[in-house]
Design a protein around this motif. Structure first.
Motif, PDB file in Angstrom:
ATOM      1  N   ARG A 182       0.830  -1.222   0.000  1.00 54.43           N
ATOM      2  CA  ARG A 182       0.000   0.000   0.000  1.00 54.43           C
ATOM      3  C   ARG A 182       0.864   1.273   0.000  1.00 54.43           C
ATOM      4  NH1 ARG A 182      -3.926  -3.640   1.623  1.00 54.43           N
ATOM      5  NH2 ARG A 182      -6.064  -3.026   1.086  1.00 54.43           N
ATOM      6  N   PRO A 183       1.918   1.350   0.829  1.00 57.29           N
ATOM      7  CA  PRO A 183       2.779   2.542   0.752  1.00 57.29           C
ATOM      8  C   PRO A 183       3.416   2.734  -0.635  1.00 57.29           C
ATOM      9  CG  PRO A 183       3.215   1.316   2.767  1.00 57.29           C
ATOM     10  CD  PRO A 183       2.270   0.487   1.966  1.00 57.29           C
ATOM     11  N   THR A 184       3.758   1.629  -1.311  1.00 57.10           N
ATOM     12  CA  THR A 184       4.332   1.768  -2.660  1.00 57.10           C
ATOM     13  C   THR A 184       3.305   2.392  -3.593  1.00 57.10           C
ATOM     14  OG1 THR A 184       5.706  -0.184  -2.309  1.00 57.10           O
ATOM     15  CG2 THR A 184       5.400   0.503  -4.593  1.00 57.10           C
ATOM     16  N   LEU A 185       2.072   1.898  -3.509  1.00 56.33           N
ATOM     17  CA  LEU A 185       1.018   2.457  -4.370  1.00 56.33           C
ATOM     18  C   LEU A 185       0.757   3.923  -4.023  1.00 56.33           C
ATOM     19  CD1 LEU A 185      -1.422  -0.589  -4.498  1.00 56.33           C
ATOM     20  CD2 LEU A 185      -0.171   0.394  -6.432  1.00 56.33           C
ATOM     21  N   ALA A 186       0.803   4.239  -2.720  1.00 59.18           N
ATOM     22  CA  ALA A 186       0.578   5.641  -2.299  1.00 59.18           C
ATOM     23  C   ALA A 186       1.663   6.538  -2.897  1.00 59.18           C
ATOM     24  CB  ALA A 186       0.572   5.739  -0.779  1.00 59.18           C
ATOM     25  N   ALA A 187       2.912   6.069  -2.861  1.00 65.23           N
ATOM     26  CA  ALA A 187       4.024   6.861  -3.414  1.00 65.23           C
ATOM     27  C   ALA A 187       3.827   7.074  -4.907  1.00 65.23           C
ATOM     28  CB  ALA A 187       5.355   6.155  -3.139  1.00 65.23           C
ATOM     29  N   ILE A 188       3.459   6.004  -5.611  1.00 63.54           N
ATOM     30  CA  ILE A 188       3.277   6.099  -7.066  1.00 63.54           C
ATOM     31  C   ILE A 188       2.125   7.059  -7.386  1.00 63.54           C
ATOM     32  CG2 ILE A 188       2.593   4.811  -9.134  1.00 63.54           C
ATOM     33  CD1 ILE A 188       3.991   2.350  -7.867  1.00 63.54           C
ATOM     34  N   ASN A 189       1.024   6.913  -6.664  1.00 65.15           N
ATOM     35  CA  ASN A 189      -0.133   7.775  -6.945  1.00 65.15           C
ATOM     36  C   ASN A 189       0.156   9.241  -6.625  1.00 65.15           C
ATOM     37  OD1 ASN A 189      -1.753   5.764  -8.036  1.00 65.15           O
ATOM     38  ND2 ASN A 189      -2.370   5.069  -6.005  1.00 65.15           N
ATOM     39  N   ALA A 190       1.140   9.475  -5.732  1.00 64.01           N
ATOM     40  CA  ALA A 190       1.551  10.857  -5.447  1.00 64.01           C
ATOM     41  C   ALA A 190       2.690  11.282  -6.387  1.00 64.01           C
ATOM     42  CB  ALA A 190       1.978  10.981  -3.992  1.00 64.01           C
ATOM     43  N   LYS A 191       2.966  10.451  -7.408  1.00 65.15           N
ATOM     44  CA  LYS A 191       3.983  10.731  -8.437  1.00 65.15           C
ATOM     45  C   LYS A 191       5.403  10.863  -7.880  1.00 65.15           C
ATOM     46  CE  LYS A 191       0.784  12.783 -11.821  1.00 65.15           C
ATOM     47  NZ  LYS A 191       0.077  11.542 -12.040  1.00 65.15           N
ATOM     48  N   LYS A 192       5.719  10.083  -6.850  1.00 63.70           N
ATOM     49  CA  LYS A 192       7.097  10.049  -6.337  1.00 63.70           C
ATOM     50  C   LYS A 192       7.875   8.985  -7.120  1.00 63.70           C
ATOM     51  CE  LYS A 192       5.444  12.483  -2.865  1.00 63.70           C
ATOM     52  NZ  LYS A 192       5.429  13.938  -2.999  1.00 63.70           N
ATOM     53  N   GLU A 193       9.154   9.190  -7.295  1.00 64.35           N
ATOM     54  CA  GLU A 193      10.005   8.120  -7.814  1.00 64.35           C
ATOM     55  C   GLU A 193      10.119   7.079  -6.706  1.00 64.35           C
ATOM     56  OE1 GLU A 193      11.906   8.004 -11.098  1.00 64.35           O
ATOM     57  OE2 GLU A 193       9.971   9.031 -11.206  1.00 64.35           O
ATOM     58  N   VAL A 194      10.155   5.799  -7.071  1.00 64.67           N
ATOM     59  CA  VAL A 194      10.213   4.752  -6.050  1.00 64.67           C
ATOM     60  C   VAL A 194      11.482   3.922  -6.227  1.00 64.67           C
ATOM     61  CG1 VAL A 194       9.086   2.696  -5.104  1.00 64.67           C
ATOM     62  CG2 VAL A 194       7.694   4.628  -5.879  1.00 64.67           C
ATOM     63  N   ALA A 195      12.323   3.904  -5.196  1.00 63.09           N
ATOM     64  CA  ALA A 195      13.491   3.019  -5.172  1.00 63.09           C
ATOM     65  C   ALA A 195      13.085   1.819  -4.319  1.00 63.09           C
ATOM     66  CB  ALA A 195      14.693   3.741  -4.569  1.00 63.09           C
ATOM     67  N   LEU A 196      12.951   0.685  -4.965  1.00 59.85           N
ATOM     68  CA  LEU A 196      12.272  -0.446  -4.319  1.00 59.85           C
ATOM     69  C   LEU A 196      13.216  -1.589  -3.949  1.00 59.85           C
ATOM     70  CD1 LEU A 196       9.321  -1.427  -3.650  1.00 59.85           C
ATOM     71  CD2 LEU A 196       9.398  -2.635  -5.826  1.00 59.85           C
ATOM     72  N   ALA A 197      13.341  -1.817  -2.632  1.00 69.79           N
ATOM     73  CA  ALA A 197      14.030  -3.027  -2.161  1.00 69.79           C
ATOM     74  C   ALA A 197      13.001  -4.091  -1.815  1.00 69.79           C
ATOM     75  CB  ALA A 197      14.867  -2.707  -0.930  1.00 69.79           C
ATOM     76  N   ASN A 198      11.829  -3.623  -1.388  1.00 73.05           N
ATOM     77  CA  ASN A 198      10.757  -4.478  -0.862  1.00 73.05           C
ATOM     78  C   ASN A 198      10.126  -5.333  -1.970  1.00 73.05           C
ATOM     79  OD1 ASN A 198       7.381  -3.920  -0.047  1.00 73.05           O
ATOM     80  ND2 ASN A 198       8.679  -5.227   1.178  1.00 73.05           N
ATOM     81  N   LYS A 199      10.785  -6.476  -2.281  1.00 71.73           N
ATOM     82  CA  LYS A 199      10.332  -7.309  -3.409  1.00 71.73           C
ATOM     83  C   LYS A 199       8.945  -7.880  -3.194  1.00 71.73           C
ATOM     84  CE  LYS A 199      13.986  -9.606  -2.324  1.00 71.73           C
ATOM     85  NZ  LYS A 199      15.223 -10.318  -2.562  1.00 71.73           N
ATOM     86  N   GLU A 200       8.555  -8.070  -1.901  1.00 69.63           N
ATOM     87  CA  GLU A 200       7.243  -8.666  -1.619  1.00 69.63           C
ATOM     88  C   GLU A 200       6.113  -7.806  -2.191  1.00 69.63           C
ATOM     89  OE1 GLU A 200       9.607  -8.061   0.705  1.00 69.63           O
ATOM     90  OE2 GLU A 200       9.996  -9.885   1.879  1.00 69.63           O
ATOM     91  N   THR A 201       6.353  -6.498  -2.295  1.00 65.88           N
ATOM     92  CA  THR A 201       5.394  -5.586  -2.925  1.00 65.88           C
ATOM     93  C   THR A 201       5.047  -6.049  -4.332  1.00 65.88           C
ATOM     94  OG1 THR A 201       5.761  -3.497  -1.770  1.00 65.88           O
ATOM     95  CG2 THR A 201       5.444  -3.330  -4.097  1.00 65.88           C
ATOM     96  N   LEU A 202       6.060  -6.405  -5.109  1.00 61.82           N
ATOM     97  CA  LEU A 202       5.816  -6.793  -6.499  1.00 61.82           C
ATOM     98  C   LEU A 202       5.276  -8.212  -6.595  1.00 61.82           C
ATOM     99  CD1 LEU A 202       8.793  -5.185  -8.431  1.00 61.82           C
ATOM    100  CD2 LEU A 202       6.409  -4.487  -8.433  1.00 61.82           C
ATOM    101  N   VAL A 203       5.733  -9.089  -5.700  1.00 64.34           N
ATOM    102  CA  VAL A 203       5.227 -10.466  -5.748  1.00 64.34           C
ATOM    103  C   VAL A 203       3.726 -10.455  -5.433  1.00 64.34           C
ATOM    104  CG1 VAL A 203       5.411 -12.774  -4.756  1.00 64.34           C
ATOM    105  CG2 VAL A 203       7.479 -11.424  -5.177  1.00 64.34           C
ATOM    106  N   ALA A 204       3.350  -9.690  -4.420  1.00 60.41           N
ATOM    107  CA  ALA A 204       1.935  -9.674  -4.014  1.00 60.41           C
ATOM    108  C   ALA A 204       1.071  -8.873  -4.990  1.00 60.41           C
ATOM    109  CB  ALA A 204       1.798  -9.095  -2.601  1.00 60.41           C
ATOM    110  N   GLY A 205       1.563  -7.727  -5.428  1.00 56.31           N
ATOM    111  CA  GLY A 205       0.683  -6.838  -6.201  1.00 56.31           C
ATOM    112  C   GLY A 205       1.347  -6.241  -7.418  1.00 56.31           C
ATOM    113  N   GLY A 206       2.229  -7.007  -8.051  1.00 53.82           N
ATOM    114  CA  GLY A 206       3.023  -6.479  -9.179  1.00 53.82           C
ATOM    115  C   GLY A 206       2.177  -5.879 -10.288  1.00 53.82           C
ATOM    116  N   SER A 207       1.049  -6.533 -10.634  1.00 58.20           N
ATOM    117  CA  SER A 207       0.295  -5.986 -11.763  1.00 58.20           C
ATOM    118  C   SER A 207      -0.318  -4.634 -11.394  1.00 58.20           C
ATOM    119  CB  SER A 207      -0.756  -6.973 -12.298  1.00 58.20           C
ATOM    120  OG  SER A 207      -1.382  -7.644 -11.262  1.00 58.20           O
ATOM    121  N   LEU A 208      -0.800  -4.492 -10.153  1.00 57.92           N
ATOM    122  CA  LEU A 208      -1.369  -3.194  -9.737  1.00 57.92           C
ATOM    123  C   LEU A 208      -0.282  -2.122  -9.691  1.00 57.92           C
ATOM    124  CD1 LEU A 208      -3.682  -4.313  -6.765  1.00 57.92           C
ATOM    125  CD2 LEU A 208      -4.305  -3.982  -9.177  1.00 57.92           C
ATOM    126  N   VAL A 209       0.880  -2.503  -9.155  1.00 60.95           N
ATOM    127  CA  VAL A 209       1.980  -1.535  -9.007  1.00 60.95           C
ATOM    128  C   VAL A 209       2.484  -1.077 -10.373  1.00 60.95           C
ATOM    129  CG1 VAL A 209       4.385  -1.288  -8.232  1.00 60.95           C
ATOM    130  CG2 VAL A 209       2.716  -2.397  -6.745  1.00 60.95           C
TER     131      VAL A 209
END
Ligand code: NDP
Ligand code: MG
Length: 394
Positions: A108-135
């Motif tokens: 959810r924080p990754t999606l919040a960052a994206i929706n606020a148009k922030k650049e995202v430096a992502l270490a948290n791989k579980e974000t993409l495994v769980a919700g990669g298509s949404l992200v």
């Protein structure tokens, strides 16, 4: 550039703080943690952030007490819970969000960052495994680049940027395969019988990297490599068959890209997460950084390669099944259950091979659905929780 670090007290978070100290144009203005208020207080005294989020509410109150002196000379806000993390990911003055959280709590924080148009430096791989298509959909819609921190994905990104085809055009480019390298973890040379008796201490002794406990256990089961192949499929928009896993025990080559013309580009560096962390912040620039250079003239061992062993590491086979169904909730369920099982293993409640055995059992009982919204992912995670309550705890 103003940075928000989600998970500033963790292995990635602490190393990000060190990296930023050498980058004069970057400033850390947001810090977050789960409950380690002592370390967060030290970081706050040093960095004087605008905003702090402590996931655990009791720890947030403890932090307020701890920082009562600082609050008299410097203005900052302390927030708690998921709301705090979401604010930390989308604060107006932030340009880059470094996500060093562990687990699918990072989605959810990754999606919040994206929706606020922030650049995202992502270490948290579980974000993409769980919700990669949404992200990835949200990133595309908002014109946001996801900059990988995971060393393999950073290596692939660096190889793609170094080739004449931009990483963003990978589907149209001449990429034949991505070769994800794996150290093989602490049990690479152990027999199946020995691995069956592995203790928590054994699993936490990674040969090449010093990381948080969850990813270290994932490296021992090789679940980590399976999560990373799904992470790579999403990040670089690749089909299942284009990602290959290769064991390379020395962790000098961090991954490779094989092109249709037969060329293979590899990215090498001494195993040190500060290189990919800095690159995620400064790409495509490479400012000077204090580092240990690779000394090819005096290497103590040869660079070697071997195929992964699916019999000894059943999590590899399990993740392959999920990797073929990345548009469904199967990866989210697998990821959530793995998180719970790793915690149980670390607490001494289950044995090493119970992790893969329970995952196999859950797969046999689970009906996946297509991922259309966060609600599908929540439901998949709920299944994992109920499964763990019923079968593991019971
Ligand atoms: P750590 O366990 O060292 O750190 C996790 C951080 O997240 C801590 O700051 C922790 O706070 C915070 N955190 C944990 N749970 C929550 C929660 N529920 N809510 C809010 N904050 C939380 O993990 P790592 O740094 O090792 O790993 C972070 C991510 O990066 C993982 O996804 C991992 O797979 C990935 N990664 C890590 C690498 C490494 O070298 N460490 C390499 C490649 C990828 P607290 O300290 O208070 O518990
Ligand atoms: Mg990695």
């Amino acid at each position: 550039m103003n940075i928000s670090i989600l998970g500033s007290t963790g292995s990635i978070g602490v190393q990000t703080v060190e990296v930023v100290q050498n980058l004069p144009n970057f400033r850390i203005i947001v810090l977050t943690a789960h409950s380690n208020y002592k370390l967060l207080a030290q970081q706050a005294r040093k960095l004087k952030p605008q905003f702090i989020a402590m996931y655990d509410k009791t720890a947030a109150n403890q932090l307020k007490l701890e920082l009562s002196d600082l609050s008299k000379i410097h203005k900052f806000e302390i927030s708690a819970g998921m709301d705090g993390l979401l604010q930390a990911a989308s604060l107006a003055d932030v340009q880059i969000v470094v996500n060093g959280l562990v687990g699918s709590v990072g989605l959810r924080p990754t999606l919040a960052a994206i929706n606020a148009k922030k650049e995202v430096a992502l270490a948290n791989k579980e974000t993409l495994v769980a919700g990669g298509s949404l992200v990835m959909q949200a990133a595309k819609a908002n014109g946001v680049t996801i900059r990988p921190i995971d060393s393999e994905h950073s290596a692939i990104w660096q190889c793609l940027q170094a080739s004449e085809n931009s990483g963003n055009l990978v589907e149209k480019s001449a990429v034949k395969n991505i070769i994800l390298t794996a150290s093989g973890g602490p049990f690479r040379t152990w027999s199946t019988e020995e691995i069956a008796k592995a203790t928590v201490d054994n699993a936490l002794k990674h040969p090449n990297w010093n990381m948080g406990a969850k990813i270290t256990v994932d490296s021992a089961t090789m679940m980590n490599k399976g999560l990373e192949r799904i992470e790579a499929q999403f990040l670089f928009d690749l089909s299942y068959d284009k990602v290959k896993i290769l064991v390379h025990p020395q962790s000098v080559i961090h991954s490779m890209v094989e092109f249709e013309d037969g060329a293979v580009l590899a990215q090498m560096a001494a195993p040190d997460m500060k290189q990919p962390i800095q690159y995620a912040l400064t790409a495509p620039n490479r400012p000077k950084r204090p580092h240990t250079a690779l000394d090819f003239w005096n290497m103590s061992t040869a660079l070697t390669f071997e195929p992964p062993n699916f019999e000894k590491f059943p999590c590899l086979e399990i993740t392959e099944q999920a990797a073929k169904l990345t548009k469904t909730t199967l990866p989210a369920m697998m990821n959530a259950l793995n998180e719970l099982l790793v915690a149980d293993f670390l607490n001494g409640k289950i044995g090493f091979y119970d992790i893969s055995n329970y995952l196999k059992k859950a797969f046999a009982n689970y009906k996946y659905e297509q991922v259309e919204s966060l609600a599908n992912i929540d439901k998949a995670e709920e299944f994992a929780k109920n499964f763990a309550n019923e079968f593991v705890k019971g």
